[in-house]
Scaffold this motif. Structure first.
Motif, PDB file in Angstrom:
ATOM      1  N   LYS A 172      -3.439   7.102  -9.373  1.00 33.07           N
ATOM      2  CA  LYS A 172      -3.276   6.127 -10.460  1.00 33.07           C
ATOM      3  C   LYS A 172      -2.267   5.021 -10.129  1.00 33.07           C
ATOM      4  CE  LYS A 172      -4.511   9.180 -14.305  1.00 33.07           C
ATOM      5  NZ  LYS A 172      -4.074   9.713 -15.614  1.00 33.07           N
ATOM      6  N   ILE A 173      -1.805   4.972  -8.883  1.00 32.47           N
ATOM      7  CA  ILE A 173      -0.760   4.014  -8.520  1.00 32.47           C
ATOM      8  C   ILE A 173      -1.319   2.907  -7.625  1.00 32.47           C
ATOM      9  CG2 ILE A 173       1.441   3.717  -7.352  1.00 32.47           C
ATOM     10  CD1 ILE A 173       2.198   6.500  -8.202  1.00 32.47           C
ATOM     11  N   ASP A 174      -0.955   1.697  -7.961  1.00 32.36           N
ATOM     12  CA  ASP A 174      -1.333   0.520  -7.166  1.00 32.36           C
ATOM     13  C   ASP A 174      -0.072  -0.041  -6.503  1.00 32.36           C
ATOM     14  OD1 ASP A 174      -2.700  -1.613  -6.084  1.00 32.36           O
ATOM     15  OD2 ASP A 174      -2.625  -2.812  -7.928  1.00 32.36           O
ATOM     16  N   ILE A 175      -0.154  -0.371  -5.222  1.00 36.51           N
ATOM     17  CA  ILE A 175       0.968  -0.993  -4.509  1.00 36.51           C
ATOM     18  C   ILE A 175       0.811  -2.505  -4.619  1.00 36.51           C
ATOM     19  CG2 ILE A 175       2.145  -1.256  -2.305  1.00 36.51           C
ATOM     20  CD1 ILE A 175       1.121   1.465  -1.485  1.00 36.51           C
ATOM     21  N   VAL A 176       1.767  -3.141  -5.284  1.00 37.87           N
ATOM     22  CA  VAL A 176       1.690  -4.578  -5.542  1.00 37.87           C
ATOM     23  C   VAL A 176       2.818  -5.300  -4.808  1.00 37.87           C
ATOM     24  CG1 VAL A 176       1.736  -6.370  -7.310  1.00 37.87           C
ATOM     25  CG2 VAL A 176       0.635  -4.177  -7.793  1.00 37.87           C
ATOM     26  N   GLU A 177       2.486  -6.371  -4.107  1.00 42.13           N
ATOM     27  CA  GLU A 177       3.480  -7.163  -3.399  1.00 42.13           C
ATOM     28  C   GLU A 177       4.114  -8.161  -4.365  1.00 42.13           C
ATOM     29  OE1 GLU A 177       3.589 -10.232   0.394  1.00 42.13           O
ATOM     30  OE2 GLU A 177       2.178  -8.535   0.427  1.00 42.13           O
ATOM     31  N   THR A 178       5.433  -8.047  -4.556  1.00 43.80           N
ATOM     32  CA  THR A 178       6.172  -8.934  -5.462  1.00 43.80           C
ATOM     33  C   THR A 178       7.327  -9.569  -4.705  1.00 43.80           C
ATOM     34  OG1 THR A 178       5.660  -7.428  -7.286  1.00 43.80           O
ATOM     35  CG2 THR A 178       7.341  -9.095  -7.691  1.00 43.80           C
ATOM     36  N   GLY A 179       7.158 -10.804  -4.322  1.00 50.64           N
ATOM     37  CA  GLY A 179       8.193 -11.480  -3.540  1.00 50.64           C
ATOM     38  C   GLY A 179       8.380 -10.805  -2.195  1.00 50.64           C
ATOM     39  N   ASP A 180       9.617 -10.365  -1.930  1.00 49.62           N
ATOM     40  CA  ASP A 180       9.906  -9.716  -0.653  1.00 49.62           C
ATOM     41  C   ASP A 180       9.982  -8.192  -0.770  1.00 49.62           C
ATOM     42  OD1 ASP A 180      12.191  -9.484  -2.117  1.00 49.62           O
ATOM     43  OD2 ASP A 180      13.555 -10.074  -0.504  1.00 49.62           O
ATOM     44  N   LYS A 181       9.300  -7.639  -1.772  1.00 48.36           N
ATOM     45  CA  LYS A 181       9.298  -6.181  -1.939  1.00 48.36           C
ATOM     46  C   LYS A 181       7.941  -5.688  -2.443  1.00 48.36           C
ATOM     47  CE  LYS A 181      11.291  -6.352  -6.606  1.00 48.36           C
ATOM     48  NZ  LYS A 181      12.401  -5.882  -7.467  1.00 48.36           N
ATOM     49  N   LEU A 182       7.753  -4.390  -2.319  1.00 47.09           N
ATOM     50  CA  LEU A 182       6.545  -3.750  -2.830  1.00 47.09           C
ATOM     51  C   LEU A 182       6.901  -2.942  -4.075  1.00 47.09           C
ATOM     52  CD1 LEU A 182       4.878  -2.393   0.452  1.00 47.09           C
ATOM     53  CD2 LEU A 182       4.307  -4.473  -0.818  1.00 47.09           C
ATOM     54  N   GLU A 183       6.045  -3.002  -5.076  1.00 50.74           N
ATOM     55  CA  GLU A 183       6.260  -2.247  -6.305  1.00 50.74           C
ATOM     56  C   GLU A 183       5.092  -1.305  -6.544  1.00 50.74           C
ATOM     57  OE1 GLU A 183       7.231  -4.383  -9.799  1.00 50.74           O
ATOM     58  OE2 GLU A 183       8.777  -5.615  -8.852  1.00 50.74           O
ATOM     59  N   LEU A 184       5.398  -0.136  -7.076  1.00 52.51           N
ATOM     60  CA  LEU A 184       4.370   0.833  -7.440  1.00 52.51           C
ATOM     61  C   LEU A 184       4.062   0.659  -8.924  1.00 52.51           C
ATOM     62  CD1 LEU A 184       5.569   4.065  -5.586  1.00 52.51           C
ATOM     63  CD2 LEU A 184       4.176   2.173  -4.738  1.00 52.51           C
ATOM     64  N   ILE A 185       2.847   0.225  -9.218  1.00 50.11           N
ATOM     65  CA  ILE A 185       2.436  -0.020 -10.605  1.00 50.11           C
ATOM     66  C   ILE A 185       1.443   1.062 -11.022  1.00 50.11           C
ATOM     67  CG2 ILE A 185       1.442  -1.665 -12.218  1.00 50.11           C
ATOM     68  CD1 ILE A 185       4.034  -2.605 -10.887  1.00 50.11           C
ATOM     69  N   GLU A 186       1.787   1.784 -12.084  1.00 51.43           N
ATOM     70  CA  GLU A 186       0.910   2.862 -12.558  1.00 51.43           C
ATOM     71  C   GLU A 186      -0.225   2.283 -13.394  1.00 51.43           C
ATOM     72  OE1 GLU A 186       1.267   7.228 -14.771  1.00 51.43           O
ATOM     73  OE2 GLU A 186       3.047   6.155 -14.069  1.00 51.43           O
ATOM     74  N   GLN A 187      -1.439   2.743 -13.112  1.00 50.29           N
ATOM     75  CA  GLN A 187      -2.640   2.292 -13.815  1.00 50.29           C
ATOM     76  C   GLN A 187      -3.079   3.341 -14.844  1.00 50.29           C
ATOM     77  OE1 GLN A 187      -3.851  -0.850 -13.053  1.00 50.29           O
ATOM     78  NE2 GLN A 187      -2.082  -0.969 -11.678  1.00 50.29           N
ATOM     79  N   ASP A 188      -3.994   2.925 -15.718  1.00 50.34           N
ATOM     80  CA  ASP A 188      -4.460   3.837 -16.777  1.00 50.34           C
ATOM     81  C   ASP A 188      -5.457   4.866 -16.266  1.00 50.34           C
ATOM     82  OD1 ASP A 188      -2.905   2.526 -18.668  1.00 50.34           O
ATOM     83  OD2 ASP A 188      -4.495   1.076 -19.140  1.00 50.34           O
ATOM     84  N   ALA A 189      -6.173   4.529 -15.204  1.00 49.48           N
ATOM     85  CA  ALA A 189      -7.213   5.431 -14.679  1.00 49.48           C
ATOM     86  C   ALA A 189      -7.024   5.632 -13.182  1.00 49.48           C
ATOM     87  CB  ALA A 189      -8.601   4.849 -14.958  1.00 49.48           C
ATOM     88  N   GLU A 190      -7.692   6.651 -12.651  1.00 52.33           N
ATOM     89  CA  GLU A 190      -7.644   6.906 -11.216  1.00 52.33           C
ATOM     90  C   GLU A 190      -8.400   5.809 -10.467  1.00 52.33           C
ATOM     91  OE1 GLU A 190      -9.126  10.746 -10.255  1.00 52.33           O
ATOM     92  OE2 GLU A 190      -7.584  11.818 -11.374  1.00 52.33           O
TER      93      GLU A 190
END
Length: 301
Positions: free
Chosen positions: A95-113
């Motif tokens: 359920k986690i998406d790796i999103v590039e935000t500026g000079d870092k990566l963020e783990l964004i939790e999604q509602d579904a698999e």
């Protein structure tokens, strides 16, 4: 109904269900590969989510077996499975998406698999690197200290593994973006859960994601076998007493097979529990030895 019977019912359900799924959902997929270079940028975040999942799984297990108390062995099992995508305890990774935000990566939790591609495998790899050989240590801490979630995060990510002691490095500007998060079709997710629930059942095949044609062939083979048995019954007329004896003999064979299978499984579980207990005792002994040496060295100074 015994476990063998349950596994057969599940298998039949899978075969029937496969006729409702489009070919694209059942076709074999290329194996996703993790991006090792991304692990340092997400490791601390993965550790925090890992600690949160450990806490939630332990609480859920305790509620399931209440009023009986959860054992240290059961907590160790959760710790062993929570970073393994083949296990239900690791579903949180999907359920986690790796999103590039500026000079870092963020783990964004999604509602579904989501469909497990390289990002999913990268999170699994980071999780396994964090846990390493610390599963028994963190399980012992949870069992003895019964910490809240915040305390568990601090213990695992700062004290035990040091994962979050330092900030991750800035993200390279030339990093190749990861694939977009694609929600997994509901029927595919349910099919995978059903197949996974059959793993370890006596008599259940070691099933993976077969193509629709393969599943249908398996189904047809079963139907052909039933037809042949019906033909044999019509063509060959045995005396009723002989038929009864043969059926009783086959029944006894089935009972023995079931007993042997159950015995092997029970013995395996017992050995695993014993090995875990030995490992825990050895670790405690070694910590005692290190503590004694540390005190002796300080006294000499």
């Amino acid at each position: 109904m015994g476990k063998i019977g349950q596994s057969l019912v599940l298998l039949v359900s899978v075969l029937l269900w496969s006729t409702w799924l489009p070919v694209s959902l059942c076709a074999k997929k290329p194996v996703a590969v993790s991006r090792k270079e991304d692990v340092p940028y997400i490791k601390c975040q993965v550790c925090e989510k890992l600690a949160s999942q450990l806490y939630q799984h332990v609480q859920t297990k305790q509620a399931e077996i209440s009023p009986k108390k959860i054992s240290e062995y059961q907590i160790i099992e959760i710790a062993e499975n929570v970073c393994n995508l083949k296990k239900e305890e690791a579903d949180w990774i999907l359920k986690i998406d790796i999103v590039e935000t500026g000079d870092k990566l963020e783990l964004i939790e999604q509602d579904a698999e989501g469909i497990c591609n390289s990002e999913c495998k990268t999170i699994e790899r980071a999780c396994q690197e964090v846990m390493g050989y610390s599963d028994t240590d963190v399980a012992e801490y949870i069992y003895t200290s019964k910490p809240d979630m915040e305390s568990l995060v601090n213990y695992l990510c700062k004290d035990l593994t040091k994962t979050c002691k330092t900030k991750p490095p800035p993200l390279p500007k030339d990093r190749t973006p990861g694939e977009p998060f694609l929600p997994k079709p509901t029927k595919e997710a349910e099919m995978e859960k059903m197949l996974r629930s059959m793993e370890g059942m006596p008599g259940a095949p070691s099933m993976k994601m077969y193509s629709r044609e393969e599943l249908m062939n398996m189904k047809n083979l079963g139907e052909d076998a039933d037809d042949e048995e019906d033909d044999d019954d019509d063509e060959e007329k045995f005396p009723s007493n002989l038929g009864k004896l043969l059926r009783e003999k086959e029944s006894r064979k089935g009972d023995w097979k079931q007993r042997i299978s159950k015995g092997i499984k029970n013995a395996s579980e017992t050995l695993k529990k014993h090995a875990t207990k030995v490992a825990i005792r050895v670790k405690r002994w070694w910590r005692g030895v290190k503590a004694a040496r540390s005190k002796a060295s300080k006294a000499e100074l």
